[in-house]
Design a protein around this motif. Structure first.
Motif, mmCIF file in Angstrom:
data_model
loop_
_atom_site.group_PDB
_atom_site.id
_atom_site.type_symbol
_atom_site.label_atom_id
_atom_site.label_comp_id
_atom_site.label_asym_id
_atom_site.label_seq_id
_atom_site.Cartn_x
_atom_site.Cartn_y
_atom_site.Cartn_z
ATOM 1 N N LEU A 271 0.644 -1.447 -0.005
ATOM 2 C CA LEU A 271 0.026 -0.315 -0.474
ATOM 3 C C LEU A 271 0.874 1.438 0.109
ATOM 4 O O LEU A 271 0.689 1.732 -0.722
ATOM 5 C CB LEU A 271 -1.179 0.306 0.975
ATOM 6 N N SER A 272 2.536 1.345 0.862
ATOM 7 C CA SER A 272 2.917 2.390 0.655
ATOM 8 C C SER A 272 3.233 2.968 -0.395
ATOM 9 O O SER A 272 3.595 4.026 -0.981
ATOM 10 C CB SER A 272 3.964 1.927 1.486
ATOM 11 N N GLU A 273 3.125 2.037 -1.856
ATOM 12 C CA GLU A 273 3.728 3.574 -2.933
ATOM 13 C C GLU A 273 1.999 4.022 -3.479
ATOM 14 O O GLU A 273 2.408 5.124 -3.408
ATOM 15 C CB GLU A 273 3.185 2.114 -4.204
ATOM 16 N N LYS A 274 1.245 3.275 -3.443
ATOM 17 C CA LYS A 274 -0.125 4.385 -3.434
ATOM 18 C C LYS A 274 -0.787 5.141 -2.496
ATOM 19 O O LYS A 274 -0.679 6.424 -3.172
ATOM 20 C CB LYS A 274 -1.031 3.454 -3.788
ATOM 21 N N PHE A 275 0.252 5.196 -1.047
ATOM 22 C CA PHE A 275 -0.566 5.866 -0.875
ATOM 23 C C PHE A 275 0.959 6.683 0.313
ATOM 24 O O PHE A 275 0.876 7.462 1.531
ATOM 25 C CB PHE A 275 -0.644 6.149 0.861
ATOM 26 N N ASN A 276 2.042 7.413 -0.813
ATOM 27 C CA ASN A 276 3.565 7.778 -0.295
ATOM 28 C C ASN A 276 3.449 9.183 -0.855
ATOM 29 O O ASN A 276 4.483 9.918 0.043
ATOM 30 C CB ASN A 276 4.193 7.726 -2.176
ATOM 31 N N HIS A 277 2.381 10.214 -0.123
ATOM 32 C CA HIS A 277 1.801 11.608 -0.082
ATOM 33 C C HIS A 277 1.531 11.277 1.221
ATOM 34 O O HIS A 277 2.247 12.192 1.768
ATOM 35 C CB HIS A 277 0.572 11.850 -0.844
ATOM 36 N N LEU A 278 1.380 9.930 2.537
ATOM 37 C CA LEU A 278 1.615 10.263 3.683
ATOM 38 C C LEU A 278 2.393 10.023 4.316
ATOM 39 O O LEU A 278 3.904 8.987 3.832
ATOM 40 C CB LEU A 278 0.428 9.403 4.178
ATOM 41 N N PRO A 279 2.991 10.112 5.719
ATOM 42 C CA PRO A 279 3.732 10.126 6.417
ATOM 43 C C PRO A 279 3.776 8.563 7.215
ATOM 44 O O PRO A 279 2.242 8.131 7.418
ATOM 45 C CB PRO A 279 4.505 11.052 7.396
ATOM 46 N N GLU A 280 4.858 7.746 7.304
ATOM 47 C CA GLU A 280 5.212 7.011 8.301
ATOM 48 C C GLU A 280 4.044 6.646 9.008
ATOM 49 O O GLU A 280 3.383 5.340 9.401
ATOM 50 C CB GLU A 280 6.199 6.451 8.380
#
Length: 361
Positions: free
Chosen positions: A222-231
């Protein structure tokens, strides 16, 4: 949490890292006062019970001590079970009790926790337990001094890598935890507390959108799709979807995306929000009913599967799959009712990383 086979018969309670640190601190101060070691000490727990804790190690001088306890989590699969938790005590001129993060104890680096940035990750209840134990001894023996308490966990940095501490801004070690002083087997209280902490940290750092997922593998997809969000906008719900949604419901979060693997999705679609295999199993009759609704008539093939994840052998894993969309519709129904004020998206995750997004009607 780590995975251990559930023991048969009555489960044995353990004690928290906070109780360990309190016992170590009390043992150390008693050693300074009496100039001798004590094999056990009694700890007054927040639930108004007394627990006798064995002391693992103690060395002392007239004004210092180093004492430790081996954490016993009972029959709970806790990552800190067997860890050495200790306190180095020094008598000081200042009439106060000072807490210091020793080796293996983390430091707070993000807002949103119960402790200020820069503070040792020794939670409020353990601090109170340690403070009360020390103050009582100082009072009982008419000692006009303060005490510095350096709490440490042997190999704590390594153990912390198996927790979610870094996600919530606790760096370089473990948290000293506990609200009751005891650990109840398989209560999962520490994992649920980390979920709540993670959401608190996100909120305090002005995040209004969360991605909740079962763990590291699903987050990777999921991290690539939501890469605008911080960890720290990514929350691991593990098996506790219901508790995660409850915490979100009482927070100012505005948008949530749920990532879920097929095995857990089948349980959630059937209304189960505690998806641990020890607690729930997938309902094959429910899945057969869904399949029949989209025209699939080979119920025997579904019933022959030994795990829900193998449904991809019977249904094409693609965005507009009638079966998987119907499954996600039921997942949406059971989650959206718990967070009605939040914009919600759900993504079904294939083990190869392919995503199916629920097409809302």
């Amino acid at each position: 949490m780590s995975l251990r086979k559930v023991p048969k018969g009555p489960l044995r309670n353990g004690f928290t890292t906070g109780t360990c640190a309190t016992a170590a601190a009390k043992s150390g101060l008693m050693a300074i006062i009496h100039q001798k070691q004590h094999a056990k000490v009694k700890v007054h727990l927040p639930i108004d019970e007394i627990l006798e804790i064995p002391i693992h190690h103690c060395e002392f001088t007239e004004s210092t001590a180093n004492s430790s306890v081996i954490k016993d989590a009972g029959d709970d699969p806790d990552v800190t079970n067997g860890a050495e938790i200790g306190c180095i005590l020094k008598l000081t001129q200042e009439k106060e009790i000072q807490f210091i993060a020793g080796e293996g104890v983390g430091t707070v680096t993000l807002k949103g926790l119960e402790l200020a940035i820069g503070e040792p990750a020794i939670n409020p209840v353990p601090r109170k337990m340690i403070t009360s134990a020390i103050q009582k001894l100082l009072h009982d023996y008419d000692l006009e001094c303060g005490v510095s308490v350096t709490v440490y966990v042997t190999n704590g940095r390594k153990i912390a890598k198996r927790t979610l501490n870094e996600r919530v801004g606790i760096m370089n070690g473990l948290s000293i935890l506990g609200t009751t002083g005891i650990v109840k087997p398989y209560s999962s209280s520490s994992y649920i507390a980390s979920i709540e902490q993670g959401i608190d940290v996100a909120v305090f750092n002005n995040v209004t959108e969360l991605v909740i997922n079962s763990g590291g593998r699903s987050e990777k997809f999921l991290s690539e799709k939501f890469n605008h969000l911080p960890e720290y906008a990514f929350i691991h719900y593990g098996n506790w979807i219901g508790e995660t949604l409850y915490k979100i419901n009482i927070s100012p979060i505005k948008k949530v995306s749920i990532g879920i693997m097929l095995g857990k999705a089948v349980k959630l679609a059937g209304g189960v929000t505690d998806t641990h295999s020890c607690v729930s199993s997938w309902n094959k009759d429910f899945v057969v009913d869904l399949a029949e609704q989209v025209g699939y008539e080979e119920a025997d093939k579904i019933k022959a599967l030994n795990m829900a994840g193998r449904l991809i052998e019977l249904f094409d894993f693609e965005q507009n799959s009638p079966f998987f969309q119907l499954l996600l519709e039921h997942c949406y129904k059971h989650t959206h009712t718990k967070i009605k004020q939040v914009a919600l998206d759900i993504y079904l995750i294939h083990k190869n990383g392919t995503l199916i997004k629920y097409n809302k009607k």
